[in-house]
Design an enzyme around this catalytic site. Structure first.
Site, PDB file in Angstrom:
ATOM      1  N   SER A 100      37.070 -31.896 -23.030  1.00  0.00           N
ATOM      2  CA  SER A 100      36.746 -31.510 -24.401  1.00  0.00           C
ATOM      3  C   SER A 100      35.270 -31.194 -24.601  1.00  0.00           C
ATOM      4  O   SER A 100      34.927 -30.413 -25.500  1.00  0.00           O
ATOM      5  CB  SER A 100      37.158 -32.630 -25.365  1.00  0.00           C
ATOM      6  OG  SER A 100      38.535 -32.862 -25.305  1.00  0.00           O
ATOM      7  N   ASP A 325      45.168 -35.719 -28.794  1.00  0.00           N
ATOM      8  CA  ASP A 325      44.806 -35.859 -27.385  1.00  0.00           C
ATOM      9  C   ASP A 325      45.074 -37.266 -26.875  1.00  0.00           C
ATOM     10  O   ASP A 325      45.625 -37.469 -25.784  1.00  0.00           O
ATOM     11  CB  ASP A 325      43.325 -35.504 -27.242  1.00  0.00           C
ATOM     12  CG  ASP A 325      42.775 -35.735 -25.842  1.00  0.00           C
ATOM     13  OD1 ASP A 325      43.100 -34.940 -24.950  1.00  0.00           O
ATOM     14  OD2 ASP A 325      42.007 -36.700 -25.656  1.00  0.00           O
ATOM     15  N   HIS A 329      47.447 -38.649 -23.831  1.00  0.00           N
ATOM     16  CA  HIS A 329      46.935 -39.444 -22.716  1.00  0.00           C
ATOM     17  C   HIS A 329      47.725 -40.739 -22.540  1.00  0.00           C
ATOM     18  O   HIS A 329      47.934 -41.206 -21.418  1.00  0.00           O
ATOM     19  CB  HIS A 329      45.461 -39.793 -22.932  1.00  0.00           C
ATOM     20  CG  HIS A 329      44.504 -38.692 -22.583  1.00  0.00           C
ATOM     21  ND1 HIS A 329      44.469 -38.117 -21.327  1.00  0.00           N
ATOM     22  CD2 HIS A 329      43.539 -38.066 -23.312  1.00  0.00           C
ATOM     23  CE1 HIS A 329      43.520 -37.188 -21.305  1.00  0.00           C
ATOM     24  NE2 HIS A 329      42.946 -37.128 -22.494  1.00  0.00           N
TER      25      HIS A 329
END
Length: 528
Positions: A100, A325, A329
């Site tokens: 990112s 995100d 994960h």
């Protein structure tokens, strides 16, 4: 040493000769030639769904519809109704599958760079503080401030995390969020950590809106957190950066709960710092259980827009749904998708509150993930459920079982913690689903036969979708991501582009190239 590291003349050194920067300008020129002449945008709102790839959008679209009792496939997320779309390539200069920090730097600085670094070009040496000055590049937010616009950053992650930090900070490591995480060389040189860079931001008259998580990185380790008694601040230098901000912004308001934020009148509040959690804010699915109460992404977006609009100067606002995100994960599709729906709610609110003749709205992602949508489930099948067969002569049985006769879910991951042999359900507790992407991506060592899944198990919000490769933390994906845009000059967002193109398109949409700048920008920022 500090003056050498942060010297203003070095800012943006060589940016005009960077191949990605030059290519971005050339690509924008080609796009401009295809557009009808129209007035520039007064305001730009850039929405980032961190990790929101095409599969995430599709699955969230279906889930939102199904939560309303519909089949789901026919639903549209709010941003999918914006009139212009494009695809962008997300790779970093040193990685095929990006992170990112490098991707957001590309979007707001106009050139691609290495993974793991913030606001610097590819010339930076990762982790080397001495390389920052010569590789430092201006950001769109800094340039907006230098031109007199109002600015804001909103995120559900720590405000020092990669995506928001790339709007205002410059560092050879994204991990330098707080003084205790600086390298020895950076600490010896007096290099400011990312939290300090946010508070000491000196472009224009400073950011008007900063809303998100990460409170501990602004408070000294001797101080108790106001929301979680017994939890201390995270700074080892003894500094209280909240107090520093309040002293330098006596007209500003500091808040740390939903109630405090909503008690403010955004039209009469000159600027605001909101830190709603010691670390990342809660997942949207867990927000109701927060101790002090956290505002939703839509609430923060609405507040930010109202405050920035009241300045009557034009504005640039970045809004990140950062925990999409983190849900991926963790291998937990439910939380990733619910946070994607929360982003859709925030975009819808922004469209309601802004004039499309004045405000350009852009929605995109920084990178993808490894979640897939597979099998041949029937129309309207629960998107989080087991694959159920359609009534179709070509699909007898619908491929609803694996080779050993066990069912599987429509959504799965190529890697991550939900692998064969895992319990596939997170243990109970107030802080489940931690973001574990920092550190080694290693196997848990748990292998074995696939579990016999049932509908109740897979529809549990704590279920971890199965993954092929066992890792403690699921990884990013390297696929292209989509861009949706609406408002003045939104047609610039077209075709397949490098991610760094987005910066150049925003600059073009704002009409900055059409303005004559007679004085150098403050703080050494280079006018685009």
């Amino acid at each position: 040493a500090l003056a050498l590291l942060l010297s203003a003349p070095a800012l943006g050194l060589g940016r005009e000769n960077d191949p990605y920067f030059k290519a971005g300008r050339e690509a924008v020129a080609r796009s401009r030639a295809l557009l009808p002449v129209g007035p520039p945008a007064r305001n730009v709102i850039l929405f980032i769904g961190d990790g929101m790839d095409g599969t995430t959008v599709t699955a969230a679209r279906i889930l939102e519809g199904q939560l309303r009792g519909e089949s789901g496939e026919e639903n549209w997320l709010s941003f999918e109704q914006l009139p212009f779309t494009a695809l962008v390539k997300t790779y970093n200069t040193n990685m095929q599958v990006p992170d990112s920090a490098g991707t957001m730097t590309a979007m707001v600085s106009g050139l691609k760079t290495k993974a793991g670094v913030i606001g610097v070009s590819d010339a930076v040496v990762i982790g080397d503080v001495s390389s920052v000055a010569a590789s430092r590049v201006p950001t769109l937010l800094e340039e907006a401030e230098d031109r007199g616009l109002a600015t804001g950053v909103v995120s559900t992650t720590r405000l020092t995390h990669a995506t928001p930090a790339a709007c205002y900070a410059h560092a050879a490591s994204r991990d330098w969020e707080v003084d205790g995480k600086l390298s020895d060389a950076a600490r010896d040189a007096g290099f400011p950590d990312i939290a300090r860079q946010m508070i000491e931001f000196d472009h224009g008259d400073g950011m008007e809106v900063m809303l998100g998580g990460g409170r501990s990185f602004f408070l000294p380790e001797q101080l108790d957190d106001p929301e979680e008694p017994g939890r201390k601040g995270g700074r080892t230098d003894g500094r209280n950066l909240v107090e520093v901000w309040q002293q330098t912004n006596p007209d500003g308001s500091y808040v740390w709960s939903e109630q405090q934020l909503l008690a403010l009148d955004p039209k009469t509040t000159p600027r605001v710092l909101g830190l709603f959690d010691p670390s990342h804010m809660e997942y949207e699915a867990d927000r109701a259980g927060d101790v002090a109460g956290e505002p939703s992404l839509a609430q923060m977006t609405a507040f930010a827009i109202a405050l920035l609009e009241s300045r009557n100067a034009g504005y640039f606002l970045m809004v990140e749904a950062g925990r999409i995100d983190h849900g991926h994960h963790a291998g937990n599709a439910y939380r990733a998708l619910v946070d994607t729906i929360a982003l859709s709610d925030a975009v819808r609110k922004a469209r309601e509150l802004t004039d499309p003749a004045e405000t350009l709205i852009i929605v995109t992602a920084d990178h993808g993930h490894t979640m897939s949508m597979a099998g041949y489930p029937k129309r309207g099948n629960p998107i989080l459920g087991l694959v159920e067969a359609p009534e179709h002569p070509r699909f007898p049985g619908g491929a609803t079982k694996d080779a050993s006769g066990k069912p599987y879910t429509t959504l799965g991951y190529a890697n991550g913690p939900g692998h064969v042999g895992h319990t596939n359900v997170q243990p109970a507790g107030p802080k489940r689903f931690p973001h574990a992407s920092r550190g080694p991506f290693e196997s848990t060592g748990l292998v074995g036969e696939r579990p016999l899944l049932d509908a109740a198990t897979v529809l549990d919000p704590a279920f971890l979708q199965e993954s092929t490769v066992p890792l403690r933390s699921e990884t990013h994906g390297g696929q292209d991501v989509a861009v949706w845009a609406g408002g003045p000059r939104a047609g610039l967002f077209r075709g397949s582009q490098e991610q760094s193109y987005l910066y150049h398109a925003m600059v073009e949409a704002l009409g900055w190239r059409e303005q004559v700048v007679t004085e150098p920008a403050t703080g050494g920022a280079e006018a685009p």
